[in-house]
Design a protein around this motif. Structure first.
Motif, PDB file in Angstrom:
ATOM      1  N   ILE A  11     -79.816 -24.519  35.736  1.00 50.67           N
ATOM      2  CA  ILE A  11     -80.909 -25.489  35.897  1.00 50.67           C
ATOM      3  C   ILE A  11     -82.160 -24.811  36.437  1.00 50.67           C
ATOM      4  N   GLY A  12     -81.985 -24.001  37.487  1.00 51.08           N
ATOM      5  CA  GLY A  12     -83.146 -23.357  38.106  1.00 51.08           C
ATOM      6  C   GLY A  12     -83.871 -22.393  37.194  1.00 51.08           C
ATOM      7  N   TYR A  69     -68.579 -23.542  39.373  1.00 48.68           N
ATOM      8  CA  TYR A  69     -69.288 -24.488  38.504  1.00 48.68           C
ATOM      9  C   TYR A  69     -70.637 -24.851  39.119  1.00 48.68           C
ATOM     10  N   THR A  70     -70.650 -25.120  40.414  1.00 52.99           N
ATOM     11  CA  THR A  70     -71.883 -25.512  41.093  1.00 52.99           C
ATOM     12  C   THR A  70     -72.905 -24.382  41.069  1.00 52.99           C
ATOM     13  N   ILE A  71     -72.442 -23.167  41.328  1.00 46.22           N
ATOM     14  CA  ILE A  71     -73.356 -22.016  41.314  1.00 46.22           C
ATOM     15  C   ILE A  71     -73.933 -21.797  39.918  1.00 46.22           C
ATOM     16  N   LEU A 113     -61.092 -25.158  44.665  1.00 49.95           N
ATOM     17  CA  LEU A 113     -62.369 -25.091  45.380  1.00 49.95           C
ATOM     18  C   LEU A 113     -63.257 -23.987  44.822  1.00 49.95           C
ATOM     19  N   PHE A 114     -62.660 -22.826  44.525  1.00 52.78           N
ATOM     20  CA  PHE A 114     -63.452 -21.732  43.950  1.00 52.78           C
ATOM     21  C   PHE A 114     -63.977 -22.094  42.564  1.00 52.78           C
TER      22      PHE A 114
END
Length: 168
Positions: free
Chosen positions: A58-59, A50-52, A44-45
Motif C-alpha cells: 500500500i505504501g 501479511y500485515t508487513i 502469528l508470524f
C-alpha cells in the motif's frame, strides 16, 4: 465385568479422544506447551508477514494517503477482533472444564451453540459497523482528504471480517 452401558461410554470416550486430538491433561507439560504454542506462533508470524507485506504494498504502490486510509481503519477492526477473542476465551473455559470432567457430549453442545451464537453476533456487529462506518470514521477524526478511501477500505475489511470471526 463391564455392563453394556459402561462399554458404550468407553467406546464414546475413545471416539472422542481420537476426534479431539492431544490430551493436554497428562504427560510432559513442556511438550504440551510446545505442541500448543508452535502452531500459534506460526500463525502469528504469518499474520505479521501479511500485515508487513500489505503495508509495503500500500505504501509503495498506492502512496501515503492510501496508507493513512488503511491505518485509520485498524482500530475499528481491532475492536471487532478483540470482541471475538474475548468471546472465544470465555467458551474455552467451559470446554476445558467439561474436557477435564470427560463430558464430551457437553463439549459438542458448547461448540455447536457457541458457533451458532457467535455467527449471529458477528453478522450483527459487522452489519452495524458497515452501516455506521462513516460515523465511526468521523468519531475517530479521520481527515477529509482520506475519508472516502478509508470508508472504502473499511468496507472491504468488514466484508471479510466474518472469516476472521470464524478463525477466532
Amino acid at each position: 465385568r463391564r455392563t453394556i452401558k459402561e462399554n458404550r461410554k468407553t467406546e464414546e470416550d475413545m471416539k472422542m479422544k481420537k476426534a479431539t486430538g492431544n490430551d493436554f491433561t497428562t504427560g510432559s507439560i513442556k511438550k504440551h506447551i510446545l505442541k500448543f504454542a508452535i502452531p500459534m506462533v506460526i500463525g502469528l508470524f504469518l499474520t505479521m508477514g501479511y500485515t508487513i507485506i500489505n503495508t509495503i504494498w500500500i505504501g509503495n504502490l498506492l502512496g501515503k494517503d492510501a496508507m493513512a486510509a488503511s491505518s485509520v481503519s485498524f482500530p475499528i477492526t481491532f475492536i471487532l477482533i478483540a470482541i471475538a477473542s474475548g468471546s472465544t476465551a470465555a467458551v474455552s473455559i467451559l470446554i476445558s472444564r467439561n474436557y477435564g470432567a470427560k463430558n464430551f457430549k457437553m463439549i459438542n453442545k458448547i461448540i455447536e451453540t457457541s458457533f451458532s451464537l457467535f455467527s449471529i453476533v458477528a453478522a450483527v456487529l459487522i452489519a452495524l459497523a458497515l452501516i455506521f462506518r462513516n460515523e465511526l470514521l468521523m468519531i475517530m477524526g479521520t481527515p477529509s482528504n482520506i475519508f472516502d478511501m478509508a470508508s472504502s477500505y473499511l468496507s472491504i475489511l468488514l466484508l471479510s471480517a466474518f472469516l476472521n470471526y470464524i478463525y477466532y
